[in-house]
Design a protein around this motif. Structure first.
Motif, short mmCIF file in Angstrom:
data_model
loop_
_atom_site.label_atom_id
_atom_site.label_comp_id
_atom_site.label_asym_id
_atom_site.label_seq_id
_atom_site.Cartn_x
_atom_site.Cartn_y
_atom_site.Cartn_z
N ILE B 101 1.00 -1.28 0.06
CA ILE B 101 0.14 -0.46 0.19
C ILE B 101 0.95 1.19 -0.40
O ILE B 101 -0.03 1.86 -0.54
CB ILE B 101 -1.00 -0.07 1.52
CG1 ILE B 101 -1.94 -1.06 0.96
CG2 ILE B 101 -1.90 0.99 1.32
CD1 ILE B 101 -2.54 -1.41 2.49
N VAL B 102 2.20 1.18 0.62
CA VAL B 102 2.51 1.97 0.79
C VAL B 102 3.42 2.64 -0.68
O VAL B 102 3.56 4.03 -0.81
CB VAL B 102 4.09 2.30 2.31
CG1 VAL B 102 4.77 3.24 2.22
CG2 VAL B 102 3.23 2.15 3.48
N LEU B 106 3.56 5.85 -2.88
CA LEU B 106 4.59 7.31 -3.35
C LEU B 106 4.64 6.99 -4.61
O LEU B 106 4.54 8.24 -5.30
CB LEU B 106 5.32 6.57 -2.32
CG LEU B 106 6.00 6.28 -1.02
CD1 LEU B 106 7.30 5.25 -0.63
CD2 LEU B 106 6.93 7.60 -1.12
N ALA B 107 4.02 5.69 -5.16
CA ALA B 107 3.79 6.12 -6.71
C ALA B 107 2.83 7.06 -7.60
O ALA B 107 2.69 7.86 -8.57
CB ALA B 107 4.37 4.56 -7.20
N LEU B 108 1.81 6.64 -6.79
CA LEU B 108 0.82 7.77 -6.96
C LEU B 108 0.87 8.93 -6.79
O LEU B 108 0.13 10.23 -6.95
CB LEU B 108 -0.71 7.51 -6.18
CG LEU B 108 -0.89 5.97 -7.35
CD1 LEU B 108 -2.39 5.02 -6.06
CD2 LEU B 108 -1.83 6.41 -8.45
N SER B 109 1.56 9.55 -5.27
CA SER B 109 1.96 11.01 -4.88
C SER B 109 2.86 11.48 -5.75
O SER B 109 3.07 13.06 -5.68
CB SER B 109 2.34 10.56 -3.74
OG SER B 109 3.53 10.76 -3.77
N ALA B 136 1.07 7.53 5.61
CA ALA B 136 1.72 6.71 5.37
C ALA B 136 3.31 6.28 6.01
O ALA B 136 3.94 4.82 5.90
CB ALA B 136 2.60 6.87 3.60
N LEU B 137 3.38 7.08 6.65
CA LEU B 137 4.93 6.95 7.84
C LEU B 137 4.45 6.05 8.94
O LEU B 137 5.11 4.84 8.93
CB LEU B 137 5.47 8.01 8.17
CG LEU B 137 6.18 8.30 9.03
CD1 LEU B 137 7.83 7.95 9.26
CD2 LEU B 137 6.46 9.81 10.17
N THR B 138 3.43 6.11 9.21
CA THR B 138 2.65 5.58 10.35
C THR B 138 2.71 3.90 10.02
O THR B 138 2.98 2.90 10.62
CB THR B 138 1.13 5.87 10.23
OG1 THR B 138 1.15 7.40 10.47
CG2 THR B 138 0.62 5.44 12.56
N LEU B 139 1.81 3.85 8.62
CA LEU B 139 1.55 2.20 8.38
C LEU B 139 2.95 1.71 7.73
O LEU B 139 3.06 0.41 8.36
CB LEU B 139 0.53 2.52 6.72
CG LEU B 139 0.52 1.10 6.19
CD1 LEU B 139 -0.12 0.11 7.17
CD2 LEU B 139 -0.29 1.13 5.10
#
Lengths: 206, 206
Positions: B101-102, B106-109, B136-139
């Motif tokens: 998911i992360v 990141l790719a989509l951002s 994303a950092l938390t995950l």
């Protein structure tokens, strides 16, 4: 002719200014807008302080709850007494130390949060808070997630690795550690809000 | 007397302006300062893009490395073959899903990061990025920390809970999962930098 045109322009400008719609060049913010942004930022700073105190309380609860988790079973053999305490599992020790550090940081950061209420336009304390909040968030998340993985294993065991669940014997111990992990994740959620709030307070108001 | 004083003040003001120290009232920023701040922000945005691509690569590496971690031991009994794969441990499955998911986020951002390079003064994409980067950092942190706790247990075991180390048998499996956890923490470190960079780009330049 020259004089009348000048007078006309003057009137037009006054009318615009009266409506408060004077065109702002290059993102200049007038004193009125600045005061409005200051009120908005002060509101965020007060909310930041409340969240910070709550997060410190949750971290303290998680630390104390995990630090006092121990259980001695009522039966024992000649050589061995069955006993569980948080320092039997290194992950739980890490949880106690990590959450204690997060709690201490949050308590020490309260003065900086108060500075942000008193001076809502100050950028330096706000930037300091967001950087260290992010680090505290990472520490709290890693401590909580690692402890959660161990609590899950203690509850469910793992037949593939031949690790047996210990919660059938140590019920009180498992309940208390589960509660600590929940408090830990509450701290994490509050810290996420703190970082997002600081980001919102840092943004510009043109 | 009146006239000479006025002339004196005029000269003093011109001197100040020549040195570039004209006092700016109420935090107003001129076009020149704005352009300078824009260059600073564009530099941060380019660095943000580089870090983002690196973080996505690290997350992809962690996902693939953990997802392909399996080992079959060369000996077996009549009823059972000793085999280890990542989905034997639920924590490792969580790691694979979380890091995937992360990586996808990141790719989509990346397009948003490019928007921040093209328009360094835009606040909305920057604020969006810092909020979702924090999530994303938390995950990523929770996935990595939980997997690290399990890898530690697989290496060391725990005599108090009577959980035996499995890495004496499954050496290759343990090496591969340890590598994934390291890649996971690399992603975490890069995401911390991304959050701090976004906070720095958001801050005002008076």
């Amino acid at each position: 002719m020259e004089k009348s045109e000048s007078a006309k322009i003057d009137i037009a400008e006054t009318g615009r200014e009266r409506k408060g719609k004077a065109p702002l060049l290059g993102g200049r913010s007038g004193p009125a807008e600045r005061a409005k942004a200051g009120g908005y930022k002060r509101g965020i700073a007060i909310f930041d302080l409340i969240l910070r105190v709550s997060a410190a309380a949750a971290a303290l609860g998680a630390t104390v709850s995990m630090g006092t988790a121990e259980q001695t079973l009522p039966f024992f053999t000649q050589f061995f007494q069955f006993q569980a305490s948080y320092d039997d599992l290194p992950t739980f020790s890490f949880f106690v130390i990590g959450m204690a550090i997060v709690c201490a940081y949050l308590a020490l950061s309260i003065p900086f949060s108060i500075v942000c209420i008193a001076r809502p336009h100050a950028v330096a304390p706000r930037l300091l808070l967001i950087i260290f909040d992010t680090l505290a968030l990472t520490l709290a998340t890693s401590a909580s997630a690692a402890a959660a993985a161990m609590v899950y294993l203690a509850h469910q065991g793992n037949s593939n690795a031949n690790w047996l669940a210990i919660c059938q014997q140590f019920t009180d111990f498992c309940q208390k550690t589960s509660g600590s992990v929940i408090a830990g994740f509450t701290t994490v959620a509050l810290l996420i809000f703190l970082v997002v709030l600081s980001a919102m307070a840092l943004r510009k108001h043109y």
